[in-house]
Write a protein that holds these residues in place. Structure first.
Motif, PDB file in Angstrom:
ATOM      1  N   LYS A   1      28.289  77.315 -70.385  1.00 38.09           N
ATOM      2  CA  LYS A   1      28.593  76.124 -69.578  1.00 38.09           C
ATOM      3  C   LYS A   1      28.449  74.853 -70.424  1.00 38.09           C
ATOM      4  CE  LYS A   1      27.259  78.231 -65.232  1.00 38.09           C
ATOM      5  NZ  LYS A   1      26.213  78.390 -64.223  1.00 38.09           N
ATOM      6  N   THR A   2      28.536  75.034 -71.717  1.00 36.09           N
ATOM      7  CA  THR A   2      28.243  73.925 -72.632  1.00 36.09           C
ATOM      8  C   THR A   2      29.493  73.463 -73.383  1.00 36.09           C
ATOM      9  OG1 THR A   2      26.001  74.726 -72.845  1.00 36.09           O
ATOM     10  CG2 THR A   2      26.789  73.333 -74.611  1.00 36.09           C
ATOM     11  N   VAL A   3      29.619  72.146 -73.491  1.00 32.14           N
ATOM     12  CA  VAL A   3      30.768  71.584 -74.220  1.00 32.14           C
ATOM     13  C   VAL A   3      30.281  70.575 -75.267  1.00 32.14           C
ATOM     14  CG1 VAL A   3      32.429  71.851 -72.327  1.00 32.14           C
ATOM     15  CG2 VAL A   3      31.089  69.734 -72.499  1.00 32.14           C
TER      16      VAL A   3
ATOM     17  N   LEU B   1      26.661  68.966 -74.269  1.00 33.04           N
ATOM     18  CA  LEU B   1      26.214  68.897 -72.876  1.00 33.04           C
ATOM     19  C   LEU B   1      26.425  70.210 -72.151  1.00 33.04           C
ATOM     20  CD1 LEU B   1      27.949  65.505 -71.961  1.00 33.04           C
ATOM     21  CD2 LEU B   1      25.552  65.821 -72.530  1.00 33.04           C
ATOM     22  N   THR B   2      25.419  70.605 -71.359  1.00 28.63           N
ATOM     23  CA  THR B   2      25.575  71.759 -70.482  1.00 28.63           C
ATOM     24  C   THR B   2      25.793  71.230 -69.064  1.00 28.63           C
ATOM     25  OG1 THR B   2      24.059  73.008 -71.872  1.00 28.63           O
ATOM     26  CG2 THR B   2      24.495  73.906 -69.678  1.00 28.63           C
ATOM     27  N   PHE B   3      26.955  71.517 -68.506  1.00 30.54           N
ATOM     28  CA  PHE B   3      27.228  71.156 -67.108  1.00 30.54           C
ATOM     29  C   PHE B   3      26.942  72.405 -66.271  1.00 30.54           C
ATOM     30  CE2 PHE B   3      29.675  67.952 -69.358  1.00 30.54           C
ATOM     31  CZ  PHE B   3      29.400  66.818 -68.622  1.00 30.54           C
ATOM     32  N   MET B   4      25.936  72.283 -65.401  1.00 33.26           N
ATOM     33  CA  MET B   4      25.437  73.468 -64.683  1.00 33.26           C
ATOM     34  C   MET B   4      26.472  74.091 -63.748  1.00 33.26           C
ATOM     35  SD  MET B   4      22.601  73.477 -66.037  1.00 33.26           S
ATOM     36  CE  MET B   4      21.662  72.313 -66.989  1.00 33.26           C
ATOM     37  N   ASP B   5      27.458  73.290 -63.304  1.00 26.27           N
ATOM     38  CA  ASP B   5      28.329  73.777 -62.224  1.00 26.27           C
ATOM     39  C   ASP B   5      29.738  74.171 -62.664  1.00 26.27           C
ATOM     40  OD1 ASP B   5      26.238  73.361 -60.389  1.00 26.27           O
ATOM     41  OD2 ASP B   5      26.695  71.205 -60.388  1.00 26.27           O
ATOM     42  N   ILE B   6      29.934  74.358 -63.962  1.00 27.66           N
ATOM     43  CA  ILE B   6      31.284  74.763 -64.411  1.00 27.66           C
ATOM     44  C   ILE B   6      31.213  75.484 -65.766  1.00 27.66           C
ATOM     45  CG2 ILE B   6      31.798  72.536 -65.573  1.00 27.66           C
ATOM     46  CD1 ILE B   6      34.711  72.909 -64.376  1.00 27.66           C
ATOM     47  N   LEU B   7      32.075  76.467 -65.942  1.00 25.84           N
ATOM     48  CA  LEU B   7      32.166  77.140 -67.243  1.00 25.84           C
ATOM     49  C   LEU B   7      32.882  76.217 -68.222  1.00 25.84           C
ATOM     50  CD1 LEU B   7      33.254  80.784 -66.303  1.00 25.84           C
ATOM     51  CD2 LEU B   7      31.118  80.102 -67.431  1.00 25.84           C
ATOM     52  N   SER B   8      32.467  76.254 -69.473  1.00 22.61           N
ATOM     53  CA  SER B   8      33.062  75.332 -70.456  1.00 22.61           C
ATOM     54  C   SER B   8      34.573  75.557 -70.578  1.00 22.61           C
ATOM     55  CB  SER B   8      32.392  75.496 -71.810  1.00 22.61           C
ATOM     56  OG  SER B   8      32.562  76.798 -72.292  1.00 22.61           O
ATOM     57  N   THR B   9      35.005  76.812 -70.496  1.00 21.52           N
ATOM     58  CA  THR B   9      36.446  77.083 -70.639  1.00 21.52           C
ATOM     59  C   THR B   9      37.231  76.380 -69.525  1.00 21.52           C
ATOM     60  OG1 THR B   9      35.918  79.190 -69.597  1.00 21.52           O
ATOM     61  CG2 THR B   9      36.454  79.261 -71.916  1.00 21.52           C
ATOM     62  N   ASP B  10      36.694  76.408 -68.294  1.00 17.32           N
ATOM     63  CA  ASP B  10      37.383  75.742 -67.173  1.00 17.32           C
ATOM     64  C   ASP B  10      37.401  74.227 -67.387  1.00 17.32           C
ATOM     65  OD1 ASP B  10      37.765  78.171 -66.014  1.00 17.32           O
ATOM     66  OD2 ASP B  10      36.027  78.042 -64.670  1.00 17.32           O
ATOM     67  N   LEU B  11      36.277  73.700 -67.879  1.00 19.53           N
ATOM     68  CA  LEU B  11      36.202  72.252 -68.075  1.00 19.53           C
ATOM     69  C   LEU B  11      37.133  71.800 -69.207  1.00 19.53           C
ATOM     70  CD1 LEU B  11      34.987  69.577 -67.248  1.00 19.53           C
ATOM     71  CD2 LEU B  11      33.003  70.058 -68.689  1.00 19.53           C
ATOM     72  N   VAL B  12      37.122  72.536 -70.311  1.00 16.62           N
ATOM     73  CA  VAL B  12      37.966  72.159 -71.464  1.00 16.62           C
ATOM     74  C   VAL B  12      39.444  72.212 -71.056  1.00 16.62           C
ATOM     75  CG1 VAL B  12      38.693  72.826 -73.794  1.00 16.62           C
ATOM     76  CG2 VAL B  12      36.277  72.837 -73.204  1.00 16.62           C
ATOM     77  N   MET B  13      39.818  73.275 -70.327  1.00 15.76           N
ATOM     78  CA  MET B  13      41.236  73.398 -69.928  1.00 15.76           C
ATOM     79  C   MET B  13      41.617  72.343 -68.900  1.00 15.76           C
ATOM     80  SD  MET B  13      42.263  77.398 -70.119  1.00 15.76           S
ATOM     81  CE  MET B  13      40.970  78.039 -69.108  1.00 15.76           C
TER      82      MET B  13
ATOM     83  N   THR C   1      34.637  85.724 -73.293  1.00 18.06           N
ATOM     84  CA  THR C   1      34.057  84.438 -73.635  1.00 18.06           C
ATOM     85  C   THR C   1      32.711  84.674 -74.306  1.00 18.06           C
ATOM     86  OG1 THR C   1      35.102  83.565 -71.690  1.00 18.06           O
ATOM     87  CG2 THR C   1      33.421  82.188 -72.687  1.00 18.06           C
ATOM     88  N   THR C   2      32.568  84.124 -75.499  1.00 16.02           N
ATOM     89  CA  THR C   2      31.286  84.316 -76.191  1.00 16.02           C
ATOM     90  C   THR C   2      30.597  82.964 -76.346  1.00 16.02           C
ATOM     91  OG1 THR C   2      32.444  84.124 -78.280  1.00 16.02           O
ATOM     92  CG2 THR C   2      31.962  86.355 -77.528  1.00 16.02           C
ATOM     93  N   ALA C   3      29.285  82.989 -76.240  1.00 12.93           N
ATOM     94  CA  ALA C   3      28.533  81.741 -76.378  1.00 12.93           C
ATOM     95  C   ALA C   3      28.409  81.403 -77.855  1.00 12.93           C
ATOM     96  CB  ALA C   3      27.154  81.937 -75.774  1.00 12.93           C
ATOM     97  N   PRO C   4      28.473  80.099 -78.213  1.00 16.20           N
ATOM     98  CA  PRO C   4      28.361  79.751 -79.633  1.00 16.20           C
ATOM     99  C   PRO C   4      26.973  80.041 -80.178  1.00 16.20           C
ATOM    100  CG  PRO C   4      28.629  77.800 -78.291  1.00 16.20           C
ATOM    101  CD  PRO C   4      28.669  78.949 -77.359  1.00 16.20           C
TER     102      PRO C   4
END
Ligand code: PLP
Length: 373
Positions: free
Chosen positions: A342-344, A292-304, A324-327
């Motif tokens: 922004k993807t997790v 999922l790509t959440f448009m309003d948050i960076l994945s690192t912030d969401l995961v942490m 931060t590198t994109a997969p």
């Protein structure tokens, strides 16, 4: 705080019943299976019974399965065992590093490699592979299910096409096996890699299916175990665990797939009710890997943020030395760097509850709100 594990694509917990059964054989797995005394022969019997059981689960002959230490080793043995300088390999740009990096190294050693890009749907198109075939194409290696986005590739179609052109076909099925039934006899797959820790078996044990008649030259040098291809004393108790996990997961695969699909739609519905701005990446996914790509948050912030709230999910991006590198997979299917970051990946397992799922969605909503305040 009770921690909720939603990263089953990275690794699943070892099933308790399987662990108990593994413990039960400890005293019968003392000897080296290559020893001729009673202790050795007891271990050998466990090893060969486990092989028989695993082969029954997969629908192949006993002579067609070797045990390895993991999916990575299986992939290495397959590619390095087939290809020689001057040969041509066709693979995809979004394979796991256990294939992609091997292909890169082989390229430096004189193997010609064609890399097929996945489509935006996240799938590899058979016609794109066919266009790359050359007179010296020796091997096609395409993953069954992508580990980042969960898309299922048309492996039957690709393997039949390879077969019709006398090209050996390998699939990295590490994310597929254990989630779907399979009967290898009914396929044209020549080589298939799997790993026990992706389907509730122990970590550190895998297998490679090698269709009868396919010859591999050894990558590792040592004893003659596992047809000389994975030399070294076999991990008897782990292999026994793998065979049990295969049996358990394949007999319950259909039912589990339905439950996982239902859990994922409950999760998506809850995210929608919470008015979150997100996209699902990949079409024709195998339930169990949700990207999922959440448009309003960076994945690192969401995961942490989720980790602090007790939920383990996987960041779509890796963070090293502050960069931060994109997969790779996300970039390959056409996401731009900004969206990829922004993807997790969320991968629900067999023990997740509806409450866990709804609370995870609510936590995501809270974290996004707090981050943007
Ligand atoms: N291939 C795929 C598609 C995977 O997802 C993984 C693990 O994440 C591997 C290979 C490597 O498997 P193992 O961890 O057993 O070496």
């Amino acid at each position: 705080m009770k921690r909720i594990y939603c990263d089953n694509a990275a690794s699943t917990p070892l099933d308790k019943d399987i662990l108990n059964k593994m413990n039960d054989i400890v005293d019968r797995a003392i000897g080296n299976p290559s020893s001729i005394h009673k202790f050795g022969q007891e271990s050998k019997a466990i090893l060969e019974r486990a092989r028989l059981s695993a082969c029954k689960s997969l629908g192949c002959n006993r002579s067609e399965l070797i045990f390895t230490s993991c999916g990575t080793e299986s992939n290495n043995i397959a590619l390095l065992g087939i290809l020689k300088p001057g040969d041509h390999l066709i693979t995809s740009t979004y394979e796991h590093p256990a294939v992609l990096k091997v292909a890169n190294i082989l390229e430096k050693k004189g193997v010609e490699v064609s890399y097929i890009k996945p489509q935006y749907s996240g799938k590899i198109c058979t016609a794109d592979i066919e266009k790359e075939i050359r007179p010296h194409t020796k091997l096609i290696s395409i993953m069954f299910v992508n580990n980042e986005i969960g898309t299922i590739n048309p492996i039957n179609e690709i393997s039949e096409m390879s077969h019709s052109k006398n090209i050996i076909f390998h699939t990295d099925a590490v994310q597929y096996i254990g989630k779907e039934e399979i009967n290898l006899k009914e396929t044209k797959i020549d080589l298939l890699s799997l790993s026990a820790h992706k389907f509730y078996g122990p970590k550190g044990v895998g297998a490679l299916f090698i269709r009868d008649g396919i010859d591999l030259h050894p990558t590792y040098i040592g004893g003659s175990q596992e047809n000389n291809l994975s030399p070294g004393t076999e991990n008897i108790i782990g292999i026994y665990g793998l065979s049990l996990a295969l049996e358990m997961s394949l007999t319950t695969a259909k039912e589990r797939k339905q439950v996982t699909a239902k859990n994922e739609s409950t999760f998506i519905d809850t995210l929608k009710k919470l008015n979150l701005n997100f996209n699902i990446n990949g079409e024709d996914r195998l339930p169990g890997i949700l990207n999922l790509t959440f448009m309003d948050i960076l994945s690192t912030d969401l995961v942490m943020g989720l980790d602090m709230s007790g939920y383990a999910i996987s960041g779509g991006s890796a963070c090293s030395s502050g960069i931060t590198t994109a997969p790779n997979t996300l970039i390959e299917i056409g996401l731009n760097e900004d969206l990829a970051k922004k993807t997790v990946r969320i991968s629900f397992g067999k023990d997740i509850t509806k409450n866990n799922i709804i609370n995870l969605a609510k936590s995501i909503s809270t974290i996004i709100r707090d981050t943007n305040e």
